[in-house]
Structures are given as structure tokens and as C-alpha cells.
Design a protein around this motif. Sequence first.
Motif, PDB file in Angstrom:
ATOM      1  N   ALA A   1       0.950  -1.042  -0.001  1.00 42.74           N
ATOM      2  CA  ALA A   1      -0.121  -0.010  -0.050  1.00 42.74           C
ATOM      3  C   ALA A   1       0.766   1.481   0.051  1.00 42.74           C
ATOM      4  CB  ALA A   1      -0.964  -0.159   1.008  1.00 42.74           C
ATOM      5  N   GLU A   2       2.021   1.193   0.757  1.00 44.80           N
ATOM      6  CA  GLU A   2       2.766   2.350   0.816  1.00 44.80           C
ATOM      7  C   GLU A   2       3.529   2.434  -0.633  1.00 44.80           C
ATOM      8  OE1 GLU A   2       5.351   1.590   4.039  1.00 44.80           O
ATOM      9  OE2 GLU A   2       3.789   1.915   5.579  1.00 44.80           O
ATOM     10  N   LYS A   3       4.010   1.403  -1.210  1.00 40.33           N
ATOM     11  CA  LYS A   3       4.634   1.648  -2.555  1.00 40.33           C
ATOM     12  C   LYS A   3       3.632   2.256  -3.430  1.00 40.33           C
ATOM     13  CE  LYS A   3       8.358  -1.843  -1.837  1.00 40.33           C
ATOM     14  NZ  LYS A   3       9.676  -1.398  -2.469  1.00 40.33           N
ATOM     15  N   ALA A   4       2.501   1.687  -3.411  1.00 40.02           N
ATOM     16  CA  ALA A   4       1.627   2.423  -4.345  1.00 40.02           C
ATOM     17  C   ALA A   4       1.454   3.600  -4.429  1.00 40.02           C
ATOM     18  CB  ALA A   4       0.287   1.388  -4.184  1.00 40.02           C
ATOM     19  N   LYS A   5       1.071   4.143  -2.966  1.00 38.80           N
ATOM     20  CA  LYS A   5       0.991   5.588  -2.711  1.00 38.80           C
ATOM     21  C   LYS A   5       2.185   6.530  -3.108  1.00 38.80           C
ATOM     22  CE  LYS A   5      -0.048   8.899   1.016  1.00 38.80           C
ATOM     23  NZ  LYS A   5      -0.530   8.951   2.375  1.00 38.80           N
ATOM     24  N   LEU A   6       3.145   5.870  -3.008  1.00 40.16           N
ATOM     25  CA  LEU A   6       4.556   6.592  -3.566  1.00 40.16           C
ATOM     26  C   LEU A   6       4.527   6.540  -5.030  1.00 40.16           C
ATOM     27  CD1 LEU A   6       7.290   5.130  -1.477  1.00 40.16           C
ATOM     28  CD2 LEU A   6       6.625   7.463  -1.431  1.00 40.16           C
ATOM     29  N   GLU A   7       3.783   5.823  -5.778  1.00 40.74           N
ATOM     30  CA  GLU A   7       4.075   5.910  -7.362  1.00 40.74           C
ATOM     31  C   GLU A   7       2.592   6.601  -7.705  1.00 40.74           C
ATOM     32  OE1 GLU A   7       4.599   2.340  -9.514  1.00 40.74           O
ATOM     33  OE2 GLU A   7       6.468   1.816  -8.382  1.00 40.74           O
ATOM     34  N   GLY A   8       1.593   7.046  -6.577  1.00 42.33           N
ATOM     35  CA  GLY A   8       0.361   7.803  -7.048  1.00 42.33           C
ATOM     36  C   GLY A   8      -0.649   6.755  -7.643  1.00 42.33           C
ATOM     37  N   ARG A   9      -0.480   5.498  -7.176  1.00 44.72           N
ATOM     38  CA  ARG A   9      -1.481   4.583  -7.671  1.00 44.72           C
ATOM     39  C   ARG A   9      -2.376   3.958  -6.721  1.00 44.72           C
ATOM     40  NH1 ARG A   9       0.262   2.038 -12.537  1.00 44.72           N
ATOM     41  NH2 ARG A   9       2.186   2.584 -13.212  1.00 44.72           N
ATOM     42  N   SER A  10      -3.440   3.311  -6.937  1.00 42.78           N
ATOM     43  CA  SER A  10      -4.362   2.597  -6.082  1.00 42.78           C
ATOM     44  C   SER A  10      -3.511   1.453  -6.001  1.00 42.78           C
ATOM     45  CB  SER A  10      -5.482   2.192  -6.753  1.00 42.78           C
ATOM     46  OG  SER A  10      -5.683   1.391  -7.773  1.00 42.78           O
ATOM     47  N   LEU A  11      -3.800   0.778  -4.815  1.00 46.96           N
ATOM     48  CA  LEU A  11      -3.133  -0.504  -4.395  1.00 46.96           C
ATOM     49  C   LEU A  11      -3.646  -1.725  -5.496  1.00 46.96           C
ATOM     50  CD1 LEU A  11      -1.558  -2.540  -2.613  1.00 46.96           C
ATOM     51  CD2 LEU A  11      -3.621  -2.829  -1.273  1.00 46.96           C
ATOM     52  N   ASN A  12      -4.895  -1.785  -5.961  1.00 45.41           N
ATOM     53  CA  ASN A  12      -5.237  -2.732  -7.137  1.00 45.41           C
ATOM     54  C   ASN A  12      -4.285  -2.253  -8.365  1.00 45.41           C
ATOM     55  OD1 ASN A  12      -7.240  -4.634  -8.185  1.00 45.41           O
ATOM     56  ND2 ASN A  12      -7.475  -2.753  -9.541  1.00 45.41           N
ATOM     57  N   ASN A  13      -4.480  -0.950  -8.968  1.00 44.03           N
ATOM     58  CA  ASN A  13      -3.583  -0.730  -9.921  1.00 44.03           C
ATOM     59  C   ASN A  13      -2.079  -1.105  -9.763  1.00 44.03           C
ATOM     60  OD1 ASN A  13      -1.635   1.514 -11.438  1.00 44.03           O
ATOM     61  ND2 ASN A  13      -3.647   1.299 -12.615  1.00 44.03           N
ATOM     62  N   TYR A  14      -1.537  -0.863  -8.599  1.00 45.41           N
ATOM     63  CA  TYR A  14      -0.188  -1.220  -8.340  1.00 45.41           C
ATOM     64  C   TYR A  14       0.255  -2.549  -8.488  1.00 45.41           C
ATOM     65  CZ  TYR A  14       4.621  -1.536  -5.942  1.00 45.41           C
ATOM     66  OH  TYR A  14       5.500  -1.735  -5.795  1.00 45.41           O
ATOM     67  N   LEU A  15      -0.841  -3.542  -7.914  1.00 43.37           N
ATOM     68  CA  LEU A  15      -0.776  -4.867  -7.975  1.00 43.37           C
ATOM     69  C   LEU A  15      -0.923  -5.261  -9.551  1.00 43.37           C
ATOM     70  CD1 LEU A  15      -2.377  -6.025  -4.632  1.00 43.37           C
ATOM     71  CD2 LEU A  15      -0.127  -5.934  -5.165  1.00 43.37           C
ATOM     72  N   THR A  16      -1.593  -4.773 -10.133  1.00 42.31           N
ATOM     73  CA  THR A  16      -1.886  -5.285 -11.613  1.00 42.31           C
ATOM     74  C   THR A  16      -0.651  -5.060 -12.168  1.00 42.31           C
ATOM     75  OG1 THR A  16      -4.210  -4.811 -11.397  1.00 42.31           O
ATOM     76  CG2 THR A  16      -3.424  -4.885 -13.497  1.00 42.31           C
ATOM     77  N   LYS A  17      -0.121  -3.668 -12.155  1.00 43.24           N
ATOM     78  CA  LYS A  17       0.945  -3.523 -13.180  1.00 43.24           C
ATOM     79  C   LYS A  17       2.214  -4.438 -12.504  1.00 43.24           C
ATOM     80  CE  LYS A  17       4.695   0.218 -13.560  1.00 43.24           C
ATOM     81  NZ  LYS A  17       5.887  -0.611 -13.633  1.00 43.24           N
ATOM     82  N   ILE A  18       2.451  -4.856 -11.366  1.00 48.05           N
ATOM     83  CA  ILE A  18       3.435  -5.838 -10.898  1.00 48.05           C
ATOM     84  C   ILE A  18       3.421  -7.011 -11.528  1.00 48.05           C
ATOM     85  CG2 ILE A  18       4.214  -7.097  -8.998  1.00 48.05           C
ATOM     86  CD1 ILE A  18       4.003  -4.736  -7.036  1.00 48.05           C
ATOM     87  N   LEU A  19       1.970  -7.563 -11.598  1.00 54.95           N
ATOM     88  CA  LEU A  19       1.461  -8.763 -12.139  1.00 54.95           C
ATOM     89  C   LEU A  19       1.873  -8.683 -13.736  1.00 54.95           C
ATOM     90  CD1 LEU A  19      -1.657  -9.748 -10.239  1.00 54.95           C
ATOM     91  CD2 LEU A  19       0.555 -10.851 -10.003  1.00 54.95           C
ATOM     92  N   GLU A  20       1.546  -7.584 -14.267  1.00 55.63           N
ATOM     93  CA  GLU A  20       1.779  -7.550 -15.747  1.00 55.63           C
ATOM     94  C   GLU A  20       3.266  -7.498 -16.149  1.00 55.63           C
ATOM     95  OE1 GLU A  20      -0.510  -3.893 -16.693  1.00 55.63           O
ATOM     96  OE2 GLU A  20      -2.194  -5.011 -17.164  1.00 55.63           O
ATOM     97  N   ASP A  21       4.060  -6.739 -15.269  1.00 56.38           N
ATOM     98  CA  ASP A  21       5.316  -6.841 -15.608  1.00 56.38           C
ATOM     99  C   ASP A  21       5.790  -8.201 -15.484  1.00 56.38           C
ATOM    100  OD1 ASP A  21       5.183  -4.080 -16.250  1.00 56.38           O
ATOM    101  OD2 ASP A  21       5.961  -3.397 -14.083  1.00 56.38           O
ATOM    102  N   GLY A  22       5.440  -8.877 -14.622  1.00 53.09           N
ATOM    103  CA  GLY A  22       6.095 -10.134 -14.272  1.00 53.09           C
ATOM    104  C   GLY A  22       5.685 -11.217 -15.614  1.00 53.09           C
TER     105      GLY A  22
END
Length: 117
Positions: free
Chosen positions: A25-46
Motif C-alpha cells: 500500500a505504501e509503495k502504491a501511494k509513492l507511485e500515485g496509484r491505487s493498490l489494485n492498480n499497483y498490484l496489476t502493474k506488478i503482475l503484468e510486468d512479471g
Amino acid sequence: MAKEKTTKSGNIPLRIDPELHQVLAEKAKLEGRSLNNYLTKILEDGVKPKSFEDRQFVGHVISGHDFDLDNRLVKVSGIYYRYLIDNASAARYDANYVILEANGNILTLRELVAELH
């Protein structure tokens, strides 16, 4: 018998450690993203294939002296690329940057901020 394709809902119930949840949640906030959007990006990048530039450049640190500020280009390994900076409005000669992503001829950079001890 042919296998039948099923359409997925896009919802995945997920249980994780509360401390991991907090870090994400903190990493998502640092990137200005929602937690859902941040996790989706991590999964897509993987799962997406890495480009040549991703394999060669991501994680490398470059100097502000490698920038052509007038033309908004940065020189990496002898080649000029367009760039985006994710945590600053403009590049500076007196800073260093890490390459986060390479997408075609555009690099996404992050200015490295010196930590005070």
C-alpha cells in the motif's frame, strides 16, 4: 473432446500477510496509484516479455551529464533516447537517474535522491 475456454471475472481473492499489505500500500501511494492498480502493474510486468532495452538498461544508473536538455534526449550506451522522469518535472545535470523501464525508444527514469545519514 475439445477443451472449453472460460472467461475469467478478473477478481482474485487474495490473502496476504498484513505487513506485506502495508508495504504494498505504501509503495502504491509513492507511485500515485491505487493498490489494485499497483498490484496489476506488478503482475503484468512479471508476465510480459522483456524487450532488448529492458534487459540491457533497466536498473542502470546514468549521470545528468548524459542528457541533451534542449532536445529532451538522454544518451545511453552511445544511443540517444527520449525519456520521461517519474519523480521530477525536468532532468538536471547535477543529478543521477536510474532507468526503470524501456518502451521502444522511450526510457522511464527516476531521479536518485541522496539519503542523509
